[in-house]
Design a protein around this motif. Structure first.
Motif, PDB file in Angstrom:
ATOM      1  N   GLY A 248      51.092  -8.318  49.114  1.00 49.08           N
ATOM      2  CA  GLY A 248      51.316  -7.162  49.962  1.00 49.08           C
ATOM      3  C   GLY A 248      52.786  -6.940  50.270  1.00 49.08           C
ATOM      4  N   PRO A 249      53.090  -5.892  51.060  1.00 45.91           N
ATOM      5  CA  PRO A 249      52.159  -5.084  51.858  1.00 45.91           C
ATOM      6  C   PRO A 249      51.537  -3.891  51.112  1.00 45.91           C
ATOM      7  CG  PRO A 249      54.397  -4.425  52.347  1.00 45.91           C
ATOM      8  CD  PRO A 249      54.504  -5.555  51.353  1.00 45.91           C
ATOM      9  N   ASP A 250      52.031  -3.589  49.918  1.00 46.36           N
ATOM     10  CA  ASP A 250      51.468  -2.450  49.190  1.00 46.36           C
ATOM     11  C   ASP A 250      50.055  -2.768  48.710  1.00 46.36           C
ATOM     12  OD1 ASP A 250      53.710  -0.771  49.368  1.00 46.36           O
ATOM     13  OD2 ASP A 250      54.667  -1.783  47.690  1.00 46.36           O
ATOM     14  N   PRO A 251      49.218  -1.733  48.518  1.00 39.11           N
ATOM     15  CA  PRO A 251      47.906  -1.963  47.922  1.00 39.11           C
ATOM     16  C   PRO A 251      48.065  -2.447  46.484  1.00 39.11           C
ATOM     17  CG  PRO A 251      48.349   0.381  48.094  1.00 39.11           C
ATOM     18  CD  PRO A 251      49.430  -0.308  48.852  1.00 39.11           C
ATOM     19  N   VAL A 252      47.028  -3.121  45.976  1.00 40.19           N
ATOM     20  CA  VAL A 252      47.109  -3.853  44.714  1.00 40.19           C
ATOM     21  C   VAL A 252      46.136  -3.260  43.694  1.00 40.19           C
ATOM     22  CG1 VAL A 252      46.656  -6.107  43.655  1.00 40.19           C
ATOM     23  CG2 VAL A 252      47.866  -5.971  45.842  1.00 40.19           C
ATOM     24  N   HIS A 253      46.574  -3.212  42.435  1.00 37.26           N
ATOM     25  CA  HIS A 253      45.685  -2.944  41.314  1.00 37.26           C
ATOM     26  C   HIS A 253      45.032  -4.273  40.921  1.00 37.26           C
ATOM     27  CE1 HIS A 253      47.293   1.108  40.620  1.00 37.26           C
ATOM     28  NE2 HIS A 253      48.507   0.591  40.775  1.00 37.26           N
ATOM     29  N   LEU A 254      43.710  -4.338  40.965  1.00 40.60           N
ATOM     30  CA  LEU A 254      42.986  -5.583  40.707  1.00 40.60           C
ATOM     31  C   LEU A 254      42.251  -5.486  39.370  1.00 40.60           C
ATOM     32  CD1 LEU A 254      42.018  -8.366  41.707  1.00 40.60           C
ATOM     33  CD2 LEU A 254      40.161  -7.189  42.909  1.00 40.60           C
TER      34      LEU A 254
END
Length: 281
Positions: A90-96
């Motif tokens: 984080g803190p950014d959203p993640v590509h999973l």
């Protein structure tokens, strides 16, 4: 990587130059796999301007520490590990991204709903546990480990198979190190999880719809673990994007890295454009 659930071995790709403006990505391997399964795509994905692209060994895989508690190798527990890794990025959203058994694990992460994701990719994974020849192989390994141990399994079966395929000596050496680096308890427990995973596609579809989470189903045209038709049907049930990788079987990131990296980058960039325009995710 240090997380709230312990330390995990990782490979990380970062842009060599320019401004890194895109959200990070977390790549999770399959059963008997490792972070190296993504090595051929890692830098290509990072060079598209992504802040961090991280491939990991799950708990007890290769270079990540294992444990003697079988409850920590269930799909749900491993999914919690993945959530902790995503939080550490984080803190950014993640590509999973979850490959094969990693898809069944990361599905648990998504369903738990406690980490910020911007997209989710199921790579060569299916709606439920494996069956047919793949199930027979997993069951045979699970039963052989306590009788023989991985050292003898490597010597009697896996090494001759690797050499018969004409693999380079350094690749055979790596496969030996990875095989013997795996926690045997983890392999046995994860095999049971791979064999018994229920179909949770409808639950995943609802969770993704509620969160506005875009999903990609990506697989090789000749996948021999989950039938490509089964994966296509799963994509339809999920209302997901679908990419079929030509000339690939069960490991698109290894067998067709440039095509796979391009498909992931296109999907990730589209997901980010949607997010930056104010859509929920």
């Amino acid at each position: 990587m240090e997380t709230s659930r312990g330390r995990f071995a990782a490979l990380e790709g970062m842009p060599g130059s320019g401004v890194a403006e895109h959200c990070p990505a977390l790549l999770v391997p399959g059963y008997t796999g490792s972070k190296e399964d993504f090595l051929a795509v890692l830098q290509t994905l990072a060079n598209a301007g992504r802040r961090r692209v991280v491939a990991v060994d799950m708990r007890g895989q290769y270079e990540s520490p294992g444990c003697e508690d079988p409850s920590l190798y269930t799909r749900a527990a491993l999914g919690e590990d993945v959530a902790a890794l995503a939080e550490a990025l984080g803190p950014d959203p993640v590509h999973l991204v979850g490959h094969s058994f990693g898809g069944l694990v990361t599905r648990e992460t998504v369903l738990a709903g406690r980490v910020r994701l911007i997209s989710y990719t199921l790579m060569s994974s299916g709606p439920a546990g494996v069956d047919g020849p793949s199930a027979a192989k997993a069951r045979a390994l699970m039963e052989a480990i306590p009788q023989l141990g991985m050292d003898r399994i490597w010597t009697l079966s896996l090494e001759p198979d690797a050499r018969s395929r004409g693999l380079a000596p350094e690749i055979v050496d790596f496969l030996r190190a990875r095989t013997l680096g795996n926690c045997e308890l983890g392999l046995r427990t994860m095999a049971a999880e791979l064999l018994t995973a229920p179909d949770r596609v409808d639950e995943l579809a609802k969770a993704a719809e509620d969160a506005g989470l875009p999903i990609l189903v990506l697989y090789g045209e000749d996948d021999d673990v989950w039938d490509p038709r089964e994966q296509a049907a799963m994509a339809e049930r999920l209302d997901a994007a679908k990419v079929v990788i030509p000339g690939s079987a069960h490991s698109p990131a290894v067998e067709a890295p440039e095509t796979t990296a391009g498909a992931l980058t296109d999907f990730w960039n589209a997901s980010e454009r949607r997010w930056r325009c104010g859509s929920s995710f």
